[in-house]
Scaffold this active site. Sequence first.
Site, PDB file in Angstrom:
ATOM      1  N   CYS A  75       0.866  -1.174   0.000  1.00 49.34           N
ATOM      2  CA  CYS A  75       0.000   0.000   0.000  1.00 49.34           C
ATOM      3  C   CYS A  75       0.909   1.232   0.000  1.00 49.34           C
ATOM      4  CB  CYS A  75      -0.860  -0.028   1.262  1.00 49.34           C
ATOM      5  SG  CYS A  75      -1.965   1.385   1.447  1.00 49.34           S
ATOM      6  N   CYS A 185      -0.969   3.637  -6.616  1.00 49.69           N
ATOM      7  CA  CYS A 185      -1.830   3.041  -5.589  1.00 49.69           C
ATOM      8  C   CYS A 185      -2.073   1.613  -6.047  1.00 49.69           C
ATOM      9  CB  CYS A 185      -3.148   3.807  -5.492  1.00 49.69           C
ATOM     10  SG  CYS A 185      -4.452   2.921  -4.597  1.00 49.69           S
TER      11      CYS A 185
HETATM   12  N1  DGL Z   1      -3.951   0.674  -2.025  1.00 47.24           N
HETATM   13  C1  DGL Z   1      -3.567   1.867  -1.345  1.00 47.24           C
HETATM   14  C2  DGL Z   1      -2.290   2.450  -1.968  1.00 47.24           C
HETATM   15  O1  DGL Z   1      -1.505   1.747  -2.579  1.00 47.24           O
HETATM   16  C3  DGL Z   1      -4.544   2.993  -1.195  1.00 47.24           C
HETATM   17  C4  DGL Z   1      -5.982   2.719  -1.065  1.00 47.24           C
HETATM   18  C5  DGL Z   1      -6.707   3.599  -0.064  1.00 47.24           C
HETATM   19  O2  DGL Z   1      -6.860   4.815  -0.276  1.00 47.24           O
HETATM   20  O3  DGL Z   1      -7.123   3.017   0.909  1.00 47.24           O
HETATM   21  O4  DGL Z   1      -2.036   3.627  -1.841  1.00 47.24           O
END
Ligand code: DGL
Length: 254
Positions: A75, A185
């Site tokens: 993430c 993301c």
């Molecule tokens: N998957 C997360 C990232 O790589 C972000 C998702 C969210 O905003 O919760 O930044």
Amino acid sequence: MTKQDYIAVFDSGVGGISVLRHLRRWMPGERYVYFGDSANAPYGSRPTEEVRDLTLAAAEKLITEYPVKALVLACNTATAAAVKELREIYPERIIIGIEPALKVAADHFPGGRVGVMATEVTLREEKFDSLLHRFDENCSVAKIPAPGLVELIEQGRAGAPETEELLRRILTPYVGKLDALVLGCTHYPFAGGAISRVLGSGVTLLDGGEGTARETRRRLEAADLLENGEGEVVITNSRDDPEMVRLSYQLLNG
Ligand code: DGL
């Protein structure tokens, strides 16, 4: 720690599954435990302190419940907010964060026009600014927030018409103006098809998933902790809804 211990993989929701796919490709013999915090997603529009607290709590939960040799923050948002603290709290563990693939973009498109689509937290954190300053002499970079996209992907609607409509609203100003788009993301690769339809197939999409998997492998090898067993994946989610785990497996194997 032993080779048989788990590689824990964490994301605010189902997005990190895009990273788990690369991890499994690079290290099929490992045991993985995935935790998606969908009950608290999206992280990307929260205050940084909240993202930090949620990430530290998730890491503690994983490390308490499973024997963990490495933790992959799949993430970008959690990495921007908490990777430094996690390394201080767990100095004996391998902790890998993911960051937007700007280096790959700058290497492949010197002098090029690059967009970075990511959450608000990722784009405003200091970590991103220092990354940007390392590469913005080599290419021109546009920061592109994408509010609403993570929610649609969490609902399993990455391929739905409303996702493409949202992407059209966000990306139309950039049509014909980019050589590459960095998907900063881990949820966004699941909408890669719709993104390419909007921007055109001439725009290269880049994400940090493969680089993260390679780095994890390199670190495990260096620590003599690489496992070559049967391979195992355990998926857990903070939302009390079996649909989230089903969606996660579907994204993993899709
Ligand atoms: N998957 C997360 C990232 O790589 C972000 C998702 C969210 O905003 O919760 O930044």
